[in-house]
Scaffold this active site. Structure first.
Site, short mmCIF file in Angstrom:
data_model
loop_
_atom_site.label_atom_id
_atom_site.label_comp_id
_atom_site.label_asym_id
_atom_site.label_seq_id
_atom_site.Cartn_x
_atom_site.Cartn_y
_atom_site.Cartn_z
N SER A 1 0.82 -1.22 0.00
CA SER A 1 0.00 0.00 0.00
C SER A 1 0.85 1.27 0.00
CB SER A 1 -0.89 -0.03 1.25
OG SER A 1 -1.38 1.26 1.54
N GLY A 2 0.55 2.16 -0.94
CA GLY A 2 1.25 3.45 -0.97
C GLY A 2 0.92 4.27 0.26
N LEU A 3 -0.35 4.18 0.69
CA LEU A 3 -0.74 4.88 1.91
C LEU A 3 0.04 4.34 3.10
CD1 LEU A 3 -2.68 6.79 3.52
CD2 LEU A 3 -4.24 4.85 3.70
N ASP B 1 0.42 10.49 1.70
CA ASP B 1 0.34 9.62 0.51
C ASP B 1 0.09 10.53 -0.69
OD1 ASP B 1 -0.03 7.50 -1.23
OD2 ASP B 1 -2.11 7.13 -0.60
N ASP C 1 1.32 -1.16 -5.19
CA ASP C 1 0.56 0.05 -5.49
C ASP C 1 1.56 1.09 -5.99
OD1 ASP C 1 -0.90 2.40 -5.39
OD2 ASP C 1 -1.18 2.39 -3.21
N ASP D 1 0.92 3.97 -7.46
CA ASP D 1 0.34 5.31 -7.62
C ASP D 1 0.08 5.62 -9.10
OD1 ASP D 1 0.38 5.54 -4.90
OD2 ASP D 1 2.18 6.77 -4.82
N GLU E 1 -2.69 4.09 -11.30
CA GLU E 1 -3.99 4.78 -11.29
C GLU E 1 -3.95 5.98 -12.23
OE1 GLU E 1 -3.51 5.19 -7.05
OE2 GLU E 1 -3.44 7.37 -7.16
N LYS F 1 0.34 12.59 -7.06
CA LYS F 1 -1.06 12.23 -6.77
C LYS F 1 -1.43 12.62 -5.34
CE LYS F 1 -1.83 8.97 -4.38
NZ LYS F 1 -1.92 7.52 -4.25
N ASN G 1 -3.92 10.94 -2.11
CA ASN G 1 -4.68 9.76 -1.69
C ASN G 1 -6.15 9.95 -2.09
OD1 ASN G 1 -6.48 8.36 0.63
ND2 ASN G 1 -4.64 7.18 0.21
N SER G 2 -6.80 8.86 -2.46
CA SER G 2 -8.18 8.93 -2.97
C SER G 2 -9.17 9.46 -1.94
CB SER G 2 -8.63 7.56 -3.45
OG SER G 2 -7.78 7.10 -4.45
N ARG H 1 -6.10 1.27 -12.56
CA ARG H 1 -7.07 1.74 -11.55
C ARG H 1 -7.82 2.97 -12.06
NH1 ARG H 1 -5.14 2.89 -5.39
NH2 ARG H 1 -6.35 4.75 -4.94
N HIS I 1 -12.37 2.21 -7.99
CA HIS I 1 -12.32 2.69 -6.61
C HIS I 1 -13.50 3.61 -6.32
CE1 HIS I 1 -10.59 2.94 -2.79
NE2 HIS I 1 -9.60 3.80 -2.97
C1 SPV Z 1 -3.40 2.51 -0.82
O1 SPV Z 1 -3.54 1.62 0.02
O2 SPV Z 1 -2.42 3.25 -0.88
C2 SPV Z 1 -4.44 2.72 -1.84
C3 SPV Z 1 -5.83 2.49 -1.50
O3 SPV Z 1 -4.11 3.16 -2.92
S1 SPV Z 1 -6.50 4.02 -1.03
O4 SPV Z 1 -5.83 4.45 0.18
O5 SPV Z 1 -7.89 3.74 -0.83
O6 SPV Z 1 -6.31 4.98 -2.10
MG MG Z 2 -2.32 4.08 -2.90
#
Ligand code: SPV
Ligand code: MG
Length: 294
Positions: free
Chosen positions: A43-45, A55, A82, A84, A111, A117, A119-120, A155, A186
């Site tokens: 996970s990037g986060l 993130d 991930d 990004d 994505e 980027k 975070n979503s 994504r 997502h």
């Molecule tokens: C992550 O886990 O970094 C993701 C999922 O990309 S989210 O945090 O929902 O974007």
């Molecule tokens: Mg991510």
């Protein structure tokens, strides 16, 4: 022995939902394996959070790669990294795939957001690149991979950016036609409704991946019945870690001792086990017995 990419591709080609655990380090990756997950989401986060940075493309590609490699080496599961928005343009994506594949990572997810980027779930405006620009990145990724098995997931962030179902479908279809092995759709809605609507109109063979973080009220069985191929539990381990450490430290400071929390934390033996100390002892017992006088 099959490669981790082959393991992941086989999972995508077999019946049943692929259960993917978000991890942020070797320990979380190994615990995911021990508890029955099928794959790891690097996970990037999570990787950003354990360095306490946002993130938001703050860490570099090599920092994300190093973290994914630690997860990969800590467990036997395939790792989906991930990645990004691909760390730049098509040339950055090409190098990214070269590096991740050479490091033994099973697959990557990119994505369709701009670089850098956000975070979503960040409430600032989410900006997407054009469909054409992102299709070019997917083509670049697929051209860069050396083995056929390596998995590239595209994504779609159109629902996150509030661009509507039509845009989400059009992007998903274009990315699938550009060669993506799976489409991650997502959503940050509190119910799975918009995800269900997307899945129900999806008429391509390309498998669908979801991340039910904000809409947890949908079970693995329900996702599987809808035809979802993989479900990523992206940040639950990270949030559990935060809460566990925070509660533990609060308790030690307020009680001036560790007595109240002793029962709630793992034993040192748990830690030794996950560090493979028993295997270390076993090796010593056999090798030293054979060669070295004790
Ligand atoms: C992550 O886990 O970094 C993701 C999922 O990309 S989210 O945090 O929902 O974007
Ligand atoms: Mg991510």
């Amino acid at each position: 022995m099959s490669s981790k990419s082959e393991m992941l591709r086989k999972a995508f080609n077999s019946p049943g939902l692929i259960k993917v655990a978000g991890a942020h380090d070797g320990l979380s990756a190994k615990l995911a394996e021990e508890n029955g997950f099928d794959a790891i989401w690097a996970s990037g986060l999570g990787i950003s959070a354990v360095q306490t940075v946002p993130d938001a493309s703050i860490l570099t590609m090599t920092e994300f790669l190093d973290a994914a490699v630690i997860m990969n080496e800590s467990c036997n599961l395939p790792v989906i990294a991930d990645c990004d928005s691909g760390y730049g343009n098509i040339h950055n994506v090409t190098r990214m795939v070269n590096k991740y594949e050479a490091a033994g990572i099973a697959g990557v997810c990119i994505e369709d957001k701009v670089y850098p980027k956000l975070n979503s779930f960040d409430d600032r405006k989410q900006i997407l690149v054009s469909t054409e620009e992102f299709c070019a990145k997917i083509r670049a990724a697929k051209l860069a991979q050396k083995s056929e098995a390596f998995v590239v997931i595209a994504r779609v962030e159109a629902l996150i950016a509030k661009l509507g179902q039509e845009e989400a479908y059009a992007r998903g279809k274009a990315y699938a036609q550009a060669g993506a092995d799976a489409i991650l759709i997502h959503s940050k809605e509190k119910t799975p409704d918009e995800i269900i609507e997307f899945i129900q109109q999806w008429d391509l063979d390309t498998p669908i991946v979801v991340v039910p973080t904000k809409y947890p009220n949908i079970s693995m069985n329900e996702l599987e019945e809808l035809g979802v191929k993989a479900s990523i539990y992206a940040n639950q381990a990270l949030r559990a870690t935060y809460r566990a450490i925070d509660d533990t430290f609060k308790s030690i400071i307020s009680n001036q001792s560790t007595v109240p929390i002793e029962e709630n934390i793992s034993t040192v033996d748990d830690i030794f086990r996950i560090q493979s100390v028993p295997e270390m002892k076993q090796l010593e017992n056999t090798i030293y017995k054979e060669y070295v006088k004790q």
